[in-house]
Design an enzyme around this catalytic site. Sequence first.
Site, PDB file in Angstrom:
ATOM      1  N   ASP A 249      -0.732  -9.874  11.638  1.00 27.62           N
ATOM      2  CA  ASP A 249      -1.334  -9.930  10.622  1.00 27.62           C
ATOM      3  C   ASP A 249      -0.433 -11.101   9.780  1.00 27.62           C
ATOM      4  O   ASP A 249       0.146 -10.927   8.302  1.00 27.62           O
ATOM      5  CB  ASP A 249      -0.952  -8.919   9.795  1.00 27.62           C
TER       6      ASP A 249
ATOM      7  N   LYS B 137      13.036  -3.440  -0.160  1.00 26.59           N
ATOM      8  CA  LYS B 137      11.958  -2.334   0.143  1.00 26.59           C
ATOM      9  C   LYS B 137      12.231  -1.083   0.376  1.00 26.59           C
ATOM     10  O   LYS B 137      12.742  -0.486   0.793  1.00 26.59           O
ATOM     11  CB  LYS B 137      11.055  -3.178   1.882  1.00 26.59           C
TER      12      LYS B 137
ATOM     13  N   LYS C 228       7.489  -0.230  -2.445  1.00 30.90           N
ATOM     14  CA  LYS C 228       7.431  -1.367  -3.475  1.00 30.90           C
ATOM     15  C   LYS C 228       8.891  -1.863  -3.179  1.00 30.90           C
ATOM     16  O   LYS C 228       9.790  -2.048  -2.230  1.00 30.90           O
ATOM     17  CB  LYS C 228       8.017  -0.988  -4.638  1.00 30.90           C
TER      18      LYS C 228
ATOM     19  N   SER D  91       0.583  -1.165   0.387  1.00 28.10           N
ATOM     20  CA  SER D  91      -0.307  -0.450   0.343  1.00 28.10           C
ATOM     21  C   SER D  91       0.357   1.042  -0.130  1.00 28.10           C
ATOM     22  O   SER D  91       0.303   2.477  -0.141  1.00 28.10           O
ATOM     23  CB  SER D  91      -0.789   0.310   1.390  1.00 28.10           C
TER      24      SER D  91
END
Length: 181
Positions: free
Chosen positions: A131, A37, A21, A18
């Site tokens: 998560d 990242k 990348k 979100s």
Amino acid sequence: MSKRLESYRIGRTLGVGSFSKVKFGVHEPTGKRVAVKVLNKLQLKKMEMEQKVYREIEILAQLNHPHVIRLYEMIETPSDIYVIMEYVSKGELFDYIVTNGRLNEVHARRFFQQMIAGIQYCHAKGVVHRDLKPENILLDEDLNLRIADFGLANTMKDGCFLKTSCGSSNYAAPEIISDVF
């Protein structure tokens, strides 16, 4: 087209989140493959996500386990944050299941044992992932798993419960979705 960042050559995009990348990279002095990242600081500031990103990096820096993604280093430039992590070549457990179908009991047991070992290690360090889902479990070339994406992770202490409900709604318990609590 590849970009250079200090001693890393950065190439193709592996995934898009979100506000980040993840790109494939190579540490040029050693030839070691890495995942990079890339987070834009301006975008993080607009979305008020700076604190969350730094917490994720701080948490990853504490962890060193064969079934948890490894953080190698973080590089900050005036415009971006680059999080250099272990590269695992076989991608997400989710994609593996979609491609190969239902896991047989031997594979499922092996994955489950590795996942539990990684979770137990994190909890022993006072870290909760919050998560866990097949998309956040990556597989290496030998089909050993790594728990990844600690973006919603937090630290905890015995007897103190976290109060914020978070994670992916597709995997949440029904009582969380219906807001019973």
